[in-house]
Structures are given as structure tokens and as C-alpha cells.
Motif scaffolding. Structure first.
Motif, PDB file in Angstrom:
ATOM      1  N   LYS A 145      13.226 -26.530 -11.678  1.00 52.32           N
ATOM      2  CA  LYS A 145      14.169 -26.986 -10.830  1.00 52.32           C
ATOM      3  C   LYS A 145      14.032 -26.494  -9.399  1.00 52.32           C
ATOM      4  N   ASP A 146      13.835 -25.386  -9.222  1.00 49.98           N
ATOM      5  CA  ASP A 146      14.424 -24.989  -7.381  1.00 49.98           C
ATOM      6  C   ASP A 146      12.890 -25.379  -7.037  1.00 49.98           C
ATOM      7  N   HIS A 147      13.013 -26.464  -5.785  1.00 54.36           N
ATOM      8  CA  HIS A 147      11.451 -26.059  -5.374  1.00 54.36           C
ATOM      9  C   HIS A 147      11.834 -25.303  -4.267  1.00 54.36           C
ATOM     10  N   GLU A 148      12.719 -24.770  -3.447  1.00 53.32           N
ATOM     11  CA  GLU A 148      12.393 -23.649  -2.585  1.00 53.32           C
ATOM     12  C   GLU A 148      12.146 -22.869  -3.257  1.00 53.32           C
ATOM     13  N   LEU A 149      11.962 -22.315  -4.365  1.00 49.06           N
ATOM     14  CA  LEU A 149      10.950 -21.130  -5.348  1.00 49.06           C
ATOM     15  C   LEU A 149      10.028 -21.881  -5.409  1.00 49.06           C
ATOM     16  N   GLY A 150       9.734 -22.834  -5.745  1.00 56.26           N
ATOM     17  CA  GLY A 150       8.164 -23.866  -5.961  1.00 56.26           C
ATOM     18  C   GLY A 150       7.758 -23.514  -4.768  1.00 56.26           C
ATOM     19  N   LEU A 151       7.474 -23.970  -3.466  1.00 49.83           N
ATOM     20  CA  LEU A 151       7.093 -23.733  -2.319  1.00 49.83           C
ATOM     21  C   LEU A 151       6.772 -22.444  -2.614  1.00 49.83           C
ATOM     22  N   LEU A 152       7.410 -21.018  -2.286  1.00 50.95           N
ATOM     23  CA  LEU A 152       6.805 -19.965  -2.439  1.00 50.95           C
ATOM     24  C   LEU A 152       6.126 -19.572  -3.182  1.00 50.95           C
ATOM     25  N   CYS A 153       6.105 -20.500  -4.650  1.00 52.97           N
ATOM     26  CA  CYS A 153       5.050 -20.060  -5.405  1.00 52.97           C
ATOM     27  C   CYS A 153       3.686 -20.533  -5.244  1.00 52.97           C
ATOM     28  N   VAL A 154       3.650 -21.757  -4.927  1.00 57.27           N
ATOM     29  CA  VAL A 154       2.439 -22.230  -4.020  1.00 57.27           C
ATOM     30  C   VAL A 154       1.696 -21.325  -3.897  1.00 57.27           C
ATOM     31  N   ARG A 155       2.073 -21.190  -2.217  1.00 54.75           N
ATOM     32  CA  ARG A 155       2.017 -20.269  -0.950  1.00 54.75           C
ATOM     33  C   ARG A 155       1.614 -18.764  -1.596  1.00 54.75           C
ATOM     34  N   ALA A 156       2.338 -18.623  -2.350  1.00 60.11           N
ATOM     35  CA  ALA A 156       1.342 -17.074  -3.465  1.00 60.11           C
ATOM     36  C   ALA A 156       0.841 -17.419  -3.897  1.00 60.11           C
ATOM     37  N   TYR A 157       0.756 -18.801  -5.050  1.00 59.20           N
ATOM     38  CA  TYR A 157      -0.616 -18.137  -5.185  1.00 59.20           C
ATOM     39  C   TYR A 157      -2.172 -18.276  -4.635  1.00 59.20           C
ATOM     40  N   ASN A 158      -1.608 -18.847  -3.089  1.00 50.84           N
ATOM     41  CA  ASN A 158      -2.580 -19.339  -2.323  1.00 50.84           C
ATOM     42  C   ASN A 158      -3.490 -18.245  -1.821  1.00 50.84           C
ATOM     43  N   ASP A 159      -1.918 -17.535  -1.379  1.00 45.75           N
ATOM     44  CA  ASP A 159      -2.495 -16.393  -0.890  1.00 45.75           C
ATOM     45  C   ASP A 159      -3.369 -15.263  -1.617  1.00 45.75           C
ATOM     46  N   TRP A 160      -3.051 -15.172  -2.910  1.00 43.92           N
ATOM     47  CA  TRP A 160      -3.814 -14.524  -3.605  1.00 43.92           C
ATOM     48  C   TRP A 160      -4.847 -14.974  -3.699  1.00 43.92           C
ATOM     49  N   MET A 161      -5.678 -16.316  -4.233  1.00 45.14           N
ATOM     50  CA  MET A 161      -6.743 -16.790  -4.409  1.00 45.14           C
ATOM     51  C   MET A 161      -7.754 -16.797  -3.168  1.00 45.14           C
ATOM     52  N   VAL A 162      -6.649 -16.553  -2.154  1.00 42.01           N
ATOM     53  CA  VAL A 162      -8.034 -17.308  -0.864  1.00 42.01           C
ATOM     54  C   VAL A 162      -7.641 -15.170  -0.691  1.00 42.01           C
ATOM     55  N   GLU A 163      -7.184 -14.002  -0.684  1.00 42.81           N
ATOM     56  CA  GLU A 163      -6.792 -12.806  -0.027  1.00 42.81           C
ATOM     57  C   GLU A 163      -7.923 -12.124  -1.103  1.00 42.81           C
ATOM     58  N   GLU A 164      -7.088 -12.579  -2.616  1.00 46.97           N
ATOM     59  CA  GLU A 164      -7.777 -11.184  -3.245  1.00 46.97           C
ATOM     60  C   GLU A 164      -8.913 -12.025  -3.947  1.00 46.97           C
ATOM     61  N   TRP A 165      -8.714 -12.869  -5.207  1.00 49.29           N
ATOM     62  CA  TRP A 165      -9.771 -13.199  -6.138  1.00 49.29           C
ATOM     63  C   TRP A 165     -11.137 -14.358  -5.049  1.00 49.29           C
ATOM     64  N   CYS A 166     -10.796 -14.253  -4.035  1.00 47.94           N
ATOM     65  CA  CYS A 166     -11.439 -14.945  -3.122  1.00 47.94           C
ATOM     66  C   CYS A 166     -12.260 -14.190  -2.121  1.00 47.94           C
ATOM     67  N   GLY A 167     -11.227 -12.704  -1.899  1.00 47.89           N
ATOM     68  CA  GLY A 167     -11.676 -11.963  -0.807  1.00 47.89           C
ATOM     69  C   GLY A 167     -13.056 -11.164  -1.507  1.00 47.89           C
ATOM     70  N   PRO A 168     -12.356 -10.326   0.289  1.00 47.46           N
ATOM     71  CA  PRO A 168     -14.016  -9.250  -0.389  1.00 47.46           C
ATOM     72  C   PRO A 168     -14.260  -8.140  -0.885  1.00 47.46           C
ATOM     73  N   ASP A 169     -13.680  -7.971  -2.087  1.00 45.54           N
ATOM     74  CA  ASP A 169     -14.030  -8.023  -3.249  1.00 45.54           C
ATOM     75  C   ASP A 169     -15.449  -8.781  -4.414  1.00 45.54           C
TER      76      ASP A 169
END
Length: 415
Positions: A145-169
Motif C-alpha cells: 500500500k505504501d509506495h514511499e516505504l516500498g521504494l525505501l525497501c527496494v533501495r535497502a534490498y539493493n544496498d544489502w545485495m551490492v554491499e553485503e551479499w556481493c560485497g568484499p567477503d
């Protein structure tokens, strides 16, 4: 890395999956959203069915009777972790539709170090991973329902994906696959560019957007998003089921029916793209079909060419598709498979350069830990250079990996 003393090339899998750790959103969302953003709750299952291609779980209250599992809670959504999300390590007859907790899944499902270890066991060098809770193209946040929150969730997922899941480790061995806010093509384009600026070369998308209540690719609605992909060299990755509707025949058809015809959505989608004119409007655009297999492709290309040649005058494509669909396929489309001996026997009718390999870890269909053995058995009739292209060379070129098959943005120098 263990090579099993094999001459079979180290695999670059273009379709694996991550099960997101419990803190992905709670650790990244602004404080005011942590009570409504995605979070894990341990609770029993009250009811759960999977018929006619529809998954319908009902969460019980803590303390109620019934099997207990970990559930993602987000707005009104209650989505459990299930054995089908992470089935590797279990015998085929042990894999049932049941709720589970993080402790009941193989740690490689959500832990980077454990994932790399399981990739070593399976002769896999690098892997591109689709989401679990966001679903295969982030439609969880589009439906919210809340696309303002949804956009934050999309960006949070992508930050985790790039910086942690696919990060230096991950040492360059995990390849990032972001999602986009599908409800707004302009915002989606901005997210493509944001991630491309940090070296990302792929993005998840729906194979049939109208099934999600979104515009089809025959409209101009997606053009800002497609232009961003075209300009940045970002591959549009579409997984079976990324339209939230798996193929089936009736509301009471058992899951085995849908499992047999899972390729069908990819088939429908590919014809959409070939007849849309988008590949001529966006000449650098590339699309790939994860878990769609490849054996069906030759006939569809043959039929599409016949329709284009004989029926384009009344078929609604004469003014936008100016070349045979098979030519467009050769330049723009990639089929992905993990178990398709028939397709490999007909490789000449598909194209050596249009095929990618995958392992589907940790899903129930996964060939882990025998992806090498399956590949050797099904590709034994092919020349070594052809096997090299299918198993890793095409993926290296498509996803902008280093010559060694690593993601350059993830600290790929160390292994």
C-alpha cells in the motif's frame, strides 16, 4: 577452489537464490518504518495450500497448535519461509510444502561464507542470485500500500545485495541482481542507473507484467526503464514466476502440472518481446530467462518467423518489427537451463551464444551438489569450446565479469 580434478569448466550460474537474513530491512529502514517494514516473526502455520499455481499460506498466532516457522511480516502480508525456498541437502522425497525456521535450512541459503563453501562443493565459481521475500522481481513491494516505504525497501534490498551479499567477503564470486520499483518506470530507471554506477550489470523484471496489473511491454510505459537498461548495458533478467502466476490448467491441478510446464511463461514472454519492437528501439538491450530451460526455443523461433513473414500485415507488427524474430533473438535473448538434454541436442537451432547455465541453488529443482556431473552427462557430445561458452563464457560477456569470471565490483582480486 575444488575443481574435482575435472576438465569441465568452473560454472557461472545465472540463476541461484538468496534467502534474505532477518535484518536486511530492519537494519536499513528509517526508525519510523521498522514497525511496518519487513521483519521476521516466529509463529505456527494455520493453513497452507499450493494449488492451481497459487500459494496461499495462513499464519496462526504465537502459541497456537501447528508446525512453527519463521514468517516475513510486512503491512498485511504474512509470508513463511518454506522447504521449497531452501531444499538442498534434503532427499527428494523429504521435500514437502512445509514451513521452516532459519535453523532448519542449509546455512548457505543466507550466509555468504557458507554459500561460497557450497559453491565449491558444486564446482561453481560465481553465481547471480534472485530474491526470495521480495519475490523474483520485487513485486512484494509493488503490491504494498505504501509506495514511499516500498521504494525505501527496494533501495535497502539493493544496498544489502551490492554491499553485503556481493560485497568484499564474496571475493567477486556473487554477482548482484537488484530489483526496481515496478509501479513507476521513471523511478525504476533511476534505480537502474544508481546501481549501474556501482558496477551492476543486471536487473530483475517480470516476464509478464500484466499479470501483476502493470502495463505490457507493447505500450510505451516501460520505455524510461528500458532506455536506462539500454544505455547502461544492464541485462533484464526474468525468472519463471516473476509474474506471480505459475502456469497451470485449473484451480485444482496439483503442483506437478505446473512444475512440468514452468517454461510456458518464458515462452509467452519471449514472443511478447520479439513482437514488441523494443529490440529495434533499444538496440543494446539484452534479456535472459532464468529457469526457463531451452528445449522449446527452436519451434517458437520457427513459428514466430512464419507468422512475421506471412501474417505481419494483419498481425499488428509490420510497422515495428522489421527483421525476422529469429534474428532479433540471436542478438538480444538468452535462454537459461540447468537440466535440458533435449535442448542441448538441438543447440544448433538455438545458438551457442544464446545459452547460459545455472544450478538453482537452494531450490527443490536444484542440481546441487551434482551440477558438474549433470553438465558433463548432457554436454558430453559438444566440443570443449562450446561447453566453455555455455558454462561460463557467455555469462562473462553478458554480465561484464572479469576474464576470470568474477564480479569486478566485489573485490574480485582475492579468491
Amino acid at each position: 577452489m575444488d575443481t574435482h580434478d575435472s576438465t569441465f569448466p568452473l560454472i557461472i550460474s545465472v540463476d541461484d537464490h538468496t534467502v534474505e537474513p532477518a535484518g536486511v530491512w530492519q537494519d536499513r529502514l528509517p526508525g519510523k518504518y521498522r514497525g511496518t517494514g519487513p521483519r521476521i516473526v516466529r509463529a505456527p502455520v494455520k493453513d497452507m495450500t499450493f494449488l492451481g499455481g497459487r500459494f496461499k499460506p495462513v499464519m496462526g498466532q504465537p502459541g497456537d497448535d501447528g508446525p512453527v516457522g519463521d514468517w516475513w511480516v510486512y503491512e498485511d502480508l504474512r509470508r513463511p519461509l518454506t522447504r521449497l525456498d531452501t531444499a538442498v541437502g534434503y532427499g527428494r522425497d523429504e521435500i514437502r510444502l512445509e514451513v521452516i525456521t532459519y535453523e532448519q535450512m542449509r546455512p548457505g541459503s543466507y550466509d555468504v561464507a557458507e554459500r561460497l563453501a557450497d559453491m565449491d562443493v558444486n564446482h561453481v565459481q560465481s553465481a547471480l542470485c534472485f530474491p526470495t521475500f521480495p519475490r523474483f522481481c520485487g513485486q512484494t513491494f509493488t503490491e504494498a500500500k505504501d509506495h514511499e516505504l516500498g521504494l525505501l525497501c527496494v533501495r535497502a534490498y539493493n544496498d544489502w545485495m551490492v554491499e553485503e551479499w556481493c560485497g568484499p567477503d564474496a571475493h567477486g564470486r556473487l554477482i548482484p541482481l537488484p530489483i526496481v520499483p515496478l509501479w513507476d518506470a521513471g523511478l525504476a530507471a533511476a534505480e537502474v542507473r544508481r546501481n549501474a554506477a556501482r558496477g551492476v550489470r543486471a536487473v530483475a523484471f517480470s516476464e509478464i507484467p500484466p499479470f501483476l496489473g502493470l502495463p505490457s511491454i507493447h505500450t510505451d510505459e516501460w520505455d524510461p526503464f528500458l532506455a536506462a537498461c539500454d544505455e547502461t548495458g544492464t541485462v533484464v533478467a526474468m525468472h519463471i514466476g516473476s509474474s506471480s502466476r505459475m502456469p497451470s490448467t485449473s484451480a485444482d491441478a496439483p503442483p506437478a502440472v505446473g512444475s512440468t510446464i514452468t517454461y510456458a511463461n518464458c515462452c509467452f514472454s519471449m514472443v511478447d518481446w520479439l513482437m514488441s519492437g523494443k529490440f529495434e528501439r533499444f538496440p543494446n538491450l539484452k534479456v535472459m530467462y532464468a529457469e526457463g530451460q531451452i528445449g522449446w526455443i527452436p519451434y517458437i523461433l520457427e513459428r514466430a518467423d512464419v507468422v512475421w513473414e506471412e501474417n505481419r500485415g494483419w498481425g499488428g507488427v509490420a510497422d515495428k518489427v522489421h527483421r525476422p524474430p529469429s534474428e532479433l533473438f540471436a542478438e538480444h535473448v538468452y535462454g537459461c537451463f540447468f537440466d535440458d538434454a533435449f535442448g542441448l541436442r538441438n543447440l544448433d537451432s538455438i545458438g551457442v551464444g544464446n545459452v547460459l547455465y545455472e544450478t538453482d541453488y537452494p531450490h527443490s529443482d536444484s542440481t546441487w551438489p551434482k551440477s558438474r556431473e549433470v553438465g558433463e552427462a548432457q554436454m558430453g557430445h559438444l566440443e570443449a569450446e562450446v561447453v566453455e561458452r555455455i558454462v561460463r563464457g557467455n555469462a562473462i560477456e553478458l554480465l561484464g565479469l572479469t576474464a576470470e569470471g568474477l564480479w569486478p565490483g566485489g573485490g574480485g582480486g582475492a579468491r
